[in-house]
Design an enzyme around this catalytic site. Sequence first.
Site, short mmCIF file in Angstrom:
data_model
loop_
_atom_site.label_atom_id
_atom_site.label_comp_id
_atom_site.label_asym_id
_atom_site.label_seq_id
_atom_site.Cartn_x
_atom_site.Cartn_y
_atom_site.Cartn_z
N ARG A 167 -16.58 -6.97 34.75
CA ARG A 167 -15.80 -5.77 34.45
C ARG A 167 -16.17 -5.16 33.09
NH1 ARG A 167 -10.42 -9.42 34.35
NH2 ARG A 167 -11.43 -10.00 36.27
N SER A 208 -15.97 -12.23 34.94
CA SER A 208 -16.20 -11.02 35.70
C SER A 208 -17.17 -10.07 34.99
CB SER A 208 -14.86 -10.31 35.92
OG SER A 208 -15.05 -8.99 36.34
N ARG A 222 -13.20 -19.20 40.59
CA ARG A 222 -12.75 -19.28 39.20
C ARG A 222 -11.34 -19.85 39.14
NH1 ARG A 222 -15.62 -13.84 37.61
NH2 ARG A 222 -17.66 -14.74 37.19
N ASP A 244 -11.68 -3.84 48.26
CA ASP A 244 -11.29 -5.23 48.45
C ASP A 244 -10.39 -5.79 47.35
OD1 ASP A 244 -13.14 -5.34 46.41
OD2 ASP A 244 -14.47 -6.80 47.35
N HIS A 245 -10.42 -5.19 46.16
CA HIS A 245 -9.73 -5.78 45.00
C HIS A 245 -8.28 -5.34 44.85
CE1 HIS A 245 -13.39 -7.60 43.58
NE2 HIS A 245 -12.90 -7.86 42.38
N ASP A 287 -19.92 -6.47 40.22
CA ASP A 287 -19.07 -7.65 40.34
C ASP A 287 -19.96 -8.85 40.04
OD1 ASP A 287 -16.23 -8.51 41.82
OD2 ASP A 287 -17.79 -10.05 41.92
#
Length: 760
Positions: free
Chosen positions: A651, A649, A450, A101-102, A167
């Site tokens: 990440r 995030s 965000r 999706d990213h 995520d």
Amino acid sequence: MAATARVPISKFDANVFVDYPRMAAVIAEFRRTHTAPMTLAEKVIVSHLEDVHQEYIKGKSYLYLKPDRVAMQDATAQMAILQFMSSGMKRTAVPSTVHCDHLIQAQDKGAVSDLAAACTVNKEVYDFLRSAANKYGMGFWKPGSGIIHQIVLENYAFPGGMVIGTDSHTPNAGGLGMLAVGVGGADAVDVMAGLALELKAPKVLGVKLTGALSGWTAPKDVILALAGRLSVEGGTGFIIEYFGPGAESISCTGAATICNMGAELGATGSIFPFTRRQAEYLRATGREEIAALAEQFAELLRADSADETIYDKVVELDLSTLEPQINGPLSPDRNHLLSAVSAAAEANGWPLDVSAALIGSCTNSSYEDLTRAANVCKQALDHGIKMKAKFYISPGSEQVRATMKRDGLEDLFTAVGGVVLANACGPCIGQWKRTDVTSGKNTIVHSYNRNFSARADGNAETMAFVTSPEIVVALGLAGTLRFHPARDELESPTGPWRLAPPTGMDLPPHGYDSSTTAAVYEPPAVDGDSVTVVISPTSDRLQRLSPFEPWENVRPEAFADLPILIKVRGKCTTDHISAAGVWLKYRGHLDNISNNMLIGAVNSMNMKQNLVKNHVTGEFDTVPNVARFYKSRGIRWVAIGDTNYGEGSSREHAALEPRHLGAVAIIVKSFARIHESNLKKQGVLPLTFANPDDYNRLTGDDKVSIVGLETLGSGKPLTLHVKPADGSAPFDIQLNNTFNEVQAQWFRAGSALNEMAKHT
């Protein structure tokens, strides 16, 4: 249905079952030594403890949990899977999925064109993820299938369950009564390898909802108002649990919107109790057996008591008096009433004209959201007007997109001037090749989660405001922040008129169109031994990982006289530490993506981004270049940060990159939860000033030594011995840390993965 009925946790996991009787039995055992009434969050946590008899003190104990499943989006899955491959495991120990999706960029051309381009540009990454998922037993959701959190809600979430996801918006599943926690890839690897998830026992913040939403207010307004009240740090260390009569009135997908943005408060997770609306959603998405079983165990899936004292903290919101909210720019907790935002914009010099209006994303792309937004579009078309701003729609899943098209919503969006983008994150995470405005001040409004600087379009002068989808559409029609749909009129060919409050349906009356699901999902091979994971040795996007050097082999003097790479001033999110957007393509290649390390952070010494002093040469250069110079000379370094460092995030690249380029420690006033955990996992010391004012005693030119590492894991503070650059007398600063003995072993081993490898 008998209480012992075996109901699979999803239609894709036929041999793993929802086990409410076991949940009840584990909680009953826990109650033998803990007699106080329990919140729902506590029930779900306790039922997932590896050992129900372990110490459980909120805010203190480290819990060892066994989640039901793992979900990974494609940008973070690359590094997580590369780490999993190093573990020696042949197959994941729990149901796991990968969601593409990213990496799909919105190019203003629409879904078909954007998806085709993404499949070409990202082919080697998709081939890697598909082959790895196939080999290691993970479900693979193809590009175009939808956004991870919507897919999880539609297919995998269930009341009382627990999921972790790579995520930060994984808590979206809390709208269906599931404890959903965003984690870094290393945590996901642990769970996929059969180990427990380590999590400090969270406190529970109760949000009592009374009344009911009406008119122009929507579930999004609940979390926007709460963000304004609590700030981006206000949920840190808490699970947010919603209760009260108002909670019963909110749809399942509306509750998911609220839980999704709990991440913007720093919360570990958010959760709603089991309600009739959840059962309706389960049935609408083909999970009738889970709905029936949950109804049998409904009391188990709610808090023990309506007494507010069972929560560690309580906030109350009256939905009946709640007004439409809009938050921004630059931070999701900068809260305004819609009726007051124009005055704030004028006072701060934010552009009032709206250049783009964007709806959808993982936060607000449900059928309810889209029908309410489409209703506003229909009113506009009935009066002969179209959007003044650019208008984009990001469906959350292929199922939602197909249903939206079948029911005529897509036609309304395009007729008013909208462009339907791919079923992907798109502009929400910076995957937007914007063409209408590439520089200069402008304002956009969106229903995402965000709004950090440059997040959506890469332009630091874009002022992004977060609001509900229906308000986004209304502001896009008016083209200005001055507009309030309940108060102001729009001009049309037939004269001025006023929008009526939007109407919509939380569930499609003809059911969801799931006819295309089989085309976007790929189950794993039954036997993965014959599957080869595809990684090109010449790839600049994928790179096999090498273990980090164990710190236990490093002499103590290696932690002495360290340069400060950068002293960061102000907000430093994971976007500042490891930018998304164009950098997403390198998420599977640690060395290449490390070229974005801290390029968005502001250096307190010159108030500039990506310009720091090399303390060996005396010259100024980019942050990554100086770090690489130090690494080439065997010089380790530290970075200094401000409050809530690493918010945003999940990440883990924001932790991997500093480790790869030679960081020993990140020293700040306070950390966001996930980032602190990610640093520990990768063998970097996350340390906090015992006295936050000590931040001001340091300059970026000082040399520092970290003293007391032999005590790491004991709870004792460390000491930062500072040698000022101006030649004044050295001094000591006390540094706190939250390492337990297990985490201290990760550090000594060089990383949590190194420690795991010792035992496999």
